[in-house]
Write an enzyme that holds these catalytic residues in place. Sequence first.
Site, short mmCIF file in Angstrom:
data_model
loop_
_atom_site.label_atom_id
_atom_site.label_comp_id
_atom_site.label_asym_id
_atom_site.label_seq_id
_atom_site.Cartn_x
_atom_site.Cartn_y
_atom_site.Cartn_z
N LYS A 27 45.59 26.31 -22.81
CA LYS A 27 45.39 25.22 -21.88
C LYS A 27 45.42 24.06 -22.90
CE LYS A 27 41.66 24.59 -19.53
NZ LYS A 27 40.93 23.38 -19.70
N SER A 28 44.75 24.01 -23.94
CA SER A 28 44.68 22.79 -24.85
C SER A 28 46.20 22.61 -25.42
CB SER A 28 43.84 23.13 -25.96
OG SER A 28 42.65 23.29 -25.77
N ARG A 32 48.76 19.27 -24.69
CA ARG A 32 49.18 18.45 -25.91
C ARG A 32 50.88 18.53 -25.84
NH1 ARG A 32 44.20 20.03 -26.46
NH2 ARG A 32 42.87 18.73 -27.89
N GLY A 100 39.04 17.52 -17.63
CA GLY A 100 38.37 16.59 -18.57
C GLY A 100 39.49 16.21 -19.65
N ARG A 128 31.18 13.64 -14.90
CA ARG A 128 31.22 13.90 -16.44
C ARG A 128 31.38 12.67 -17.10
NH1 ARG A 128 35.23 18.80 -18.02
NH2 ARG A 128 34.07 18.66 -19.83
N ASP A 326 33.86 27.10 -24.97
CA ASP A 326 34.16 27.29 -23.79
C ASP A 326 33.85 28.74 -23.56
OD1 ASP A 326 35.14 24.95 -23.23
OD2 ASP A 326 37.29 25.22 -23.60
N ARG A 357 26.72 24.48 -17.97
CA ARG A 357 26.81 25.79 -18.21
C ARG A 357 25.64 26.67 -18.59
NH1 ARG A 357 33.29 25.37 -20.31
NH2 ARG A 357 34.16 25.30 -18.23
N ARG A 402 35.16 28.68 -15.60
CA ARG A 402 34.77 29.53 -16.24
C ARG A 402 33.46 30.39 -15.87
NH1 ARG A 402 38.72 29.08 -19.96
NH2 ARG A 402 39.20 27.07 -20.75
#
Length: 442
Positions: A27-28, A32, A100, A128, A326, A357, A402
């Site tokens: 995902k990260s 990018r 986020g 957030r 995470d 979390r 998650r």
Amino acid sequence: MTDQTATPRSFSASVPLKGRIAIPGDKSISHRSLMLSALAVGESRVTGLLEGHDVLATAAAMRAMGATIERRNDGEWRIHGVGVGGLLQPREALDMGNSGTSTRLLMGLVASHPITTTFIGDASLSGRPMGRVIDPLSLMGADISASPGGRLPLMVRGLAPAIPLAYRLPMASAQVKSAVLLAGLNTPGITEVIEPVPTRDHSERMLKGFGADLTVELGADGTRHIRIRGEAELKPQTITVPGDPSSAAFFIVAALLVPGSDVTIANVGLNPTRAGLVEVLQQMGGSIELLDAREVGGEPVADLRVRHSALKGIAVDPAIVPSMVDEFPILFVAAALAEGRTVTTGLDELRVKESDRIAVMATGLQAIGARVEETEDGLIIDGTGGDPLPGGATIAGHLDHRICMSFAVAGLVGKAPVTIDDIAPVATSFPNFEELLAGLQQ
Ligand code: S3P
């Protein structure tokens, strides 16, 4: 009040998990890839992109600001960038959904462009804190008006040219680091981020890959000084996105916990800034073998063979937290089945993720019969020693993918089924989670 649109889903005691799966793209890295391709001059190609809702929100935002982004039928993405400095004023608010990462990184990008951008999101994202990016971006000259508490909806009026900055991160956050570096891309001179605790370095790797003048210098105390020269010209790239270790995490733990399991997970990204969970599970006695270690798209990757194992509780070193930030929800599930006590500390950042979390996992695990104590910055868990958890409860997922997947895995080792009140959030990061699980249960 019940949510009429929610999709509940139950998970129950599983047959052994067997077989080989490939998990979706990181995902990260996917976020990018789209952002930097959209700022390069020319056409970039991306394969293995995660097609989850979070990444699609980034794609839609970059389109709204002028990039051409297309998905070909073979799954390859083609992106024509507008060039650094070339982002256009979007006509409507950018809807960031649950993401986020999209929000904070894009706030950085637009902060040094002469455009005004409004960011909106779902209930989780709107709760957030954005102050952590508002602070440095305001110092660079952006004018940001946020909702009370520094939250969404918010509006960024960018400044071009922006003012370069040397910024010491007040918390371990790759999103804040990346927001400042991305703002630095269109800022004259050198923008510096000083990082006392190393976090995921995908932005640094990829900015360099696209040809930005970026250096990383290690201070004597281990502090990282990341410097980027602005007004960069990015060259288009061909990128292969490796599999997401944060998605693999659910299947790693599922295979360790379900008796008789033997699963190979192909193409898992093992960047050292992301691989903490594998190390901790191995310390707990988990059988995780790294096969065919190689490099994909400038990132270390391997196939993981995971077999059912008797786990032992441990005290998790807080220094490893950023490299598995995470993965704590699913680690807590593993700990609930381990023999003895697992103690986690230094998890303050978990309280400001898609949900709190620490609290949500404590409540949920207690509801399914695990022995859990919540502390200010972590959980203390006394495991069953491998016995199944009682299960038999409905868990509130709090719009947190998650959390949903962690309790799905807990259900696989429950005496009675575990029901997630709404499974839909899983699609933000792992759209084919249930399909892959079913494939391993054949
Ligand atoms: C991310 C950074 C982390 C992580 C998030 C993705 C990124 O957030 O939790 O899922 O892609 O930079 P923080 O920067 O808030 O730790």
